[in-house]
Design a protein around this motif. Structure first.
Motif, PDB file in Angstrom:
ATOM      1  N   GLY A  89       0.802  -1.219   0.000  1.00 50.23           N
ATOM      2  CA  GLY A  89       0.000   0.000   0.000  1.00 50.23           C
ATOM      3  C   GLY A  89       0.835   1.269   0.000  1.00 50.23           C
ATOM      4  O   GLY A  89       0.403   2.308  -0.503  1.00 50.23           O
ATOM      5  N   ALA A  90       2.054   1.201   0.562  1.00 47.95           N
ATOM      6  CA  ALA A  90       2.944   2.363   0.596  1.00 47.95           C
ATOM      7  C   ALA A  90       3.732   2.527  -0.693  1.00 47.95           C
ATOM      8  O   ALA A  90       4.488   3.488  -0.850  1.00 47.95           O
ATOM      9  CB  ALA A  90       3.902   2.255   1.775  1.00 47.95           C
ATOM     10  N   GLY A  91       3.568   1.560  -1.609  1.00 49.08           N
ATOM     11  CA  GLY A  91       4.251   1.655  -2.887  1.00 49.08           C
ATOM     12  C   GLY A  91       5.675   1.163  -2.893  1.00 49.08           C
ATOM     13  O   GLY A  91       6.444   1.487  -3.808  1.00 49.08           O
ATOM     14  N   LEU A  92       6.063   0.352  -1.907  1.00 46.72           N
ATOM     15  CA  LEU A  92       7.429  -0.169  -1.872  1.00 46.72           C
ATOM     16  C   LEU A  92       7.581  -1.296  -2.893  1.00 46.72           C
ATOM     17  O   LEU A  92       6.628  -2.047  -3.157  1.00 46.72           O
ATOM     18  CB  LEU A  92       7.761  -0.683  -0.467  1.00 46.72           C
ATOM     19  N   PRO A  93       8.776  -1.467  -3.469  1.00 48.08           N
ATOM     20  CA  PRO A  93       8.992  -2.494  -4.502  1.00 48.08           C
ATOM     21  C   PRO A  93       9.190  -3.874  -3.883  1.00 48.08           C
ATOM     22  O   PRO A  93      10.285  -4.443  -3.906  1.00 48.08           O
ATOM     23  CB  PRO A  93      10.263  -2.001  -5.209  1.00 48.08           C
ATOM     24  N   VAL A  94       8.117  -4.453  -3.344  1.00 49.32           N
ATOM     25  CA  VAL A  94       8.233  -5.690  -2.574  1.00 49.32           C
ATOM     26  C   VAL A  94       8.663  -6.884  -3.425  1.00 49.32           C
ATOM     27  O   VAL A  94       9.208  -7.860  -2.895  1.00 49.32           O
ATOM     28  CB  VAL A  94       6.905  -6.014  -1.857  1.00 49.32           C
TER      29      VAL A  94
ATOM     30  N   LEU B 112      11.916  -9.681  -2.637  1.00 48.76           N
ATOM     31  CA  LEU B 112      11.464 -10.730  -3.550  1.00 48.76           C
ATOM     32  C   LEU B 112      10.106 -11.324  -3.154  1.00 48.76           C
ATOM     33  O   LEU B 112       9.898 -12.533  -3.194  1.00 48.76           O
ATOM     34  CB  LEU B 112      12.515 -11.843  -3.653  1.00 48.76           C
ATOM     35  N   GLY B 113       9.187 -10.458  -2.733  1.00 45.99           N
ATOM     36  CA  GLY B 113       7.831 -10.895  -2.425  1.00 45.99           C
ATOM     37  C   GLY B 113       7.669 -11.664  -1.140  1.00 45.99           C
ATOM     38  O   GLY B 113       6.629 -12.281  -0.916  1.00 45.99           O
ATOM     39  N   GLY B 114       8.671 -11.633  -0.263  1.00 44.17           N
ATOM     40  CA  GLY B 114       8.573 -12.354   1.006  1.00 44.17           C
ATOM     41  C   GLY B 114       9.140 -11.545   2.159  1.00 44.17           C
ATOM     42  O   GLY B 114       9.934 -10.620   1.955  1.00 44.17           O
ATOM     43  N   ILE B 115       8.721 -11.897   3.366  1.00 42.71           N
ATOM     44  CA  ILE B 115       9.237 -11.242   4.567  1.00 42.71           C
ATOM     45  C   ILE B 115      10.507 -11.974   4.994  1.00 42.71           C
ATOM     46  O   ILE B 115      10.467 -13.159   5.328  1.00 42.71           O
ATOM     47  CB  ILE B 115       8.194 -11.248   5.697  1.00 42.71           C
ATOM     48  N   VAL B 116      11.624 -11.259   4.971  1.00 43.71           N
ATOM     49  CA  VAL B 116      12.916 -11.865   5.304  1.00 43.71           C
ATOM     50  C   VAL B 116      13.082 -11.973   6.812  1.00 43.71           C
ATOM     51  O   VAL B 116      13.477 -13.016   7.341  1.00 43.71           O
ATOM     52  CB  VAL B 116      14.073 -11.044   4.694  1.00 43.71           C
ATOM     53  N   THR B 117      12.789 -10.898   7.525  1.00 40.88           N
ATOM     54  CA  THR B 117      12.843 -10.902   8.984  1.00 40.88           C
ATOM     55  C   THR B 117      11.806  -9.920   9.504  1.00 40.88           C
ATOM     56  O   THR B 117      11.516  -8.915   8.847  1.00 40.88           O
ATOM     57  CB  THR B 117      14.247 -10.528   9.504  1.00 40.88           C
ATOM     58  N   SER B 118      11.230 -10.227  10.652  1.00 39.15           N
ATOM     59  CA  SER B 118      10.155  -9.365  11.146  1.00 39.15           C
ATOM     60  C   SER B 118      10.025  -9.472  12.653  1.00 39.15           C
ATOM     61  O   SER B 118      10.512 -10.421  13.285  1.00 39.15           O
ATOM     62  CB  SER B 118       8.818  -9.736  10.492  1.00 39.15           C
ATOM     63  N   GLN B 119       9.361  -8.497  13.220  1.00 36.90           N
ATOM     64  CA  GLN B 119       8.996  -8.472  14.632  1.00 36.90           C
ATOM     65  C   GLN B 119       7.541  -8.030  14.716  1.00 36.90           C
ATOM     66  O   GLN B 119       7.148  -7.049  14.077  1.00 36.90           O
ATOM     67  CB  GLN B 119       9.872  -7.486  15.415  1.00 36.90           C
ATOM     68  N   SER B 120       6.732  -8.753  15.484  1.00 40.14           N
ATOM     69  CA  SER B 120       5.347  -8.370  15.729  1.00 40.14           C
ATOM     70  C   SER B 120       5.222  -8.033  17.204  1.00 40.14           C
ATOM     71  O   SER B 120       5.383  -8.897  18.066  1.00 40.14           O
ATOM     72  CB  SER B 120       4.391  -9.505  15.354  1.00 40.14           C
ATOM     73  N   LEU B 121       4.977  -6.768  17.480  1.00 38.80           N
ATOM     74  CA  LEU B 121       4.979  -6.268  18.852  1.00 38.80           C
ATOM     75  C   LEU B 121       3.568  -5.846  19.233  1.00 38.80           C
ATOM     76  O   LEU B 121       2.942  -5.062  18.508  1.00 38.80           O
ATOM     77  CB  LEU B 121       5.945  -5.078  18.932  1.00 38.80           C
ATOM     78  N   ARG B 122       3.070  -6.344  20.321  1.00 34.06           N
ATOM     79  CA  ARG B 122       1.701  -6.001  20.727  1.00 34.06           C
ATOM     80  C   ARG B 122       1.692  -4.670  21.489  1.00 34.06           C
ATOM     81  O   ARG B 122       1.261  -4.557  22.632  1.00 34.06           O
ATOM     82  CB  ARG B 122       1.094  -7.145  21.524  1.00 34.06           C
TER      83      ARG B 122
END
Length: 351
Positions: free
Chosen positions: A148-153, A176-186
């Protein structure tokens, strides 16, 4: 940070839903965002009968008699009240997709936090199916926000997005269309509101409600002094609440530095998650992030000074996306517009 509710009708059978803790946005294929309302349901006490949903229900928060309860069916980005969530989804789908026969054939793309469990995923899928969906696809919120932000995912280039919603903050590096590393913080907008409530209670022995805390955050909240907006530092906000001792009504004037102090802990938790994600990022992608910067989306991105504080803490440029409140919904909508082509970005939705 909530936005004024709005809705218009559409005839599309495919919709994308940003099922947020604070607000729910619906994107209809070929029509764009057709609905934006608070994620609130007012029910009759002791029953599952919904008396109001969305903007009308939000007006009842903190003001309901004993016979009515205002429920937020989602907490920390996931369903905490299944029956209320199902009723809320059904109500929003009816408003966004008119016509009974059309609704029964609706395909949905629903955004979920990257850290949800399989049980939580199944709850969302099942509630959506019961609300009338023919098929349900899930997309992780940071991926939707980046689209949605227009990044070249889809490109072999590291893109970093920080999506700060009402219940969760999602930090991810995408390539390349995938999440390489992430953090989900509540930690999100609700936690910021709670921090203001706690500060006023501890420092001034005054009890205030969620809506008042949210008004304070929107009115004079900040994460860092903003050089281009010196007037923010002199603003004050008068709150009305009840004395902790004695219980009498009382007014209090808060300053911008007061609120910034109150917000310090949850803001620092978000920045810590950004640091952790960067530490886990492969070196080549880290170089891309250094070059192209970090993009902020979600309502929390509107907190003045957050981009400056994050940039100072990481040494990386930080930018606020255009229309940050709509990025996740627009990302889900992009998938809705071409489900077949973008199916690789969607998580399997097994109910």
């Amino acid at each position: 940070m909530p936005q004024a509710s709005s809705s218009k009708t559409a005839s599309s059978r495919d919709i994308g839903i940003d099922l947020g803790t604070a607000n729910t946005l619906v994107y209809a294929r070929g029509h764009g965002i057709v609905l934006n309302e608070p994620s609130v349901v007012a029910v009759k006490a002791g029953t599952t009968t919904a008396l109001a949903v969305g903007a009308e229900a939000k007006e009842t928060i903190g003001r309901t008699p004993g016979s009515i309860t205002a429920i937020r069916p989602l907490k920390d980005g996931v369903i905490c009240d299944y029956e209320a969530a199902e009723e809320m989804i059904r109500h929003f789908v009816r408003k966004a997709v008119p016509g009974r026969r059309t609704r029964t054939r609706t395909r949905m793309v629903i955004c979920v936090p990257s850290g949800v469990t399989q049980v939580e995923r199944r709850a969302i899928v099942h509630a959506s199916t019961r609300a009338g969906a023919r098929t349900v696809h899930l997309i992780e919120e940071p991926m939707a926000a980046a689209i949605g932000a227009g990044l070249p995912v889809a490109e072999p280039r590291g893109s970093m997005v920080v999506d700060i919603g009402g219940g969760t903050s999602e930090v991810a590096v995408i390539s390349l269309g995938g999440i390489v590393t992430s953090q989900s913080l509540r930690v999100g907008g609700d936690r910021l509101d709670a921090a203001i409530i706690d500060y006023v209670r501890k420092e001034h022995a005054l009890l205030i409600g969620e809506r008042t805390a949210e008004d304070v955050k929107v009115g004079i909240g900040s994460a860092w002094p903003v050089p281009d907006r010196p007037e923010l530092e002199t603003r004050t906000f008068t709150v009305r609440g009840r004395e902790k001792v004695g219980g009498m009504p009382k007014t209090l004037e808060l300053t911008a530095p007061d609120v910034r102090t109150a917000l310090d802990e949850p803001v620092e938790a978000i920045i810590a998650a950004v640091r952790t994600t960067l530490e886990e990022c492969p070196p080549e992608l880290s170089g891309d992030v250094m070059e192209h910067g970090i993009v902020l989306t979600g309502g929390g991105a509107l907190l003045p000074g957050l981009d400056l504080r994050m940039a100072s803490a990481t040494g990386i440029p930080v930018y606020v996306a255009d229309n940050p409140l709509d990025c996740v919904a627009l990302g889900s909508g992009r998938c809705v517009e071409d489900l077949d082509t973008l199916s690789s970005l969607l998580a399997p939705a097994k109910g």
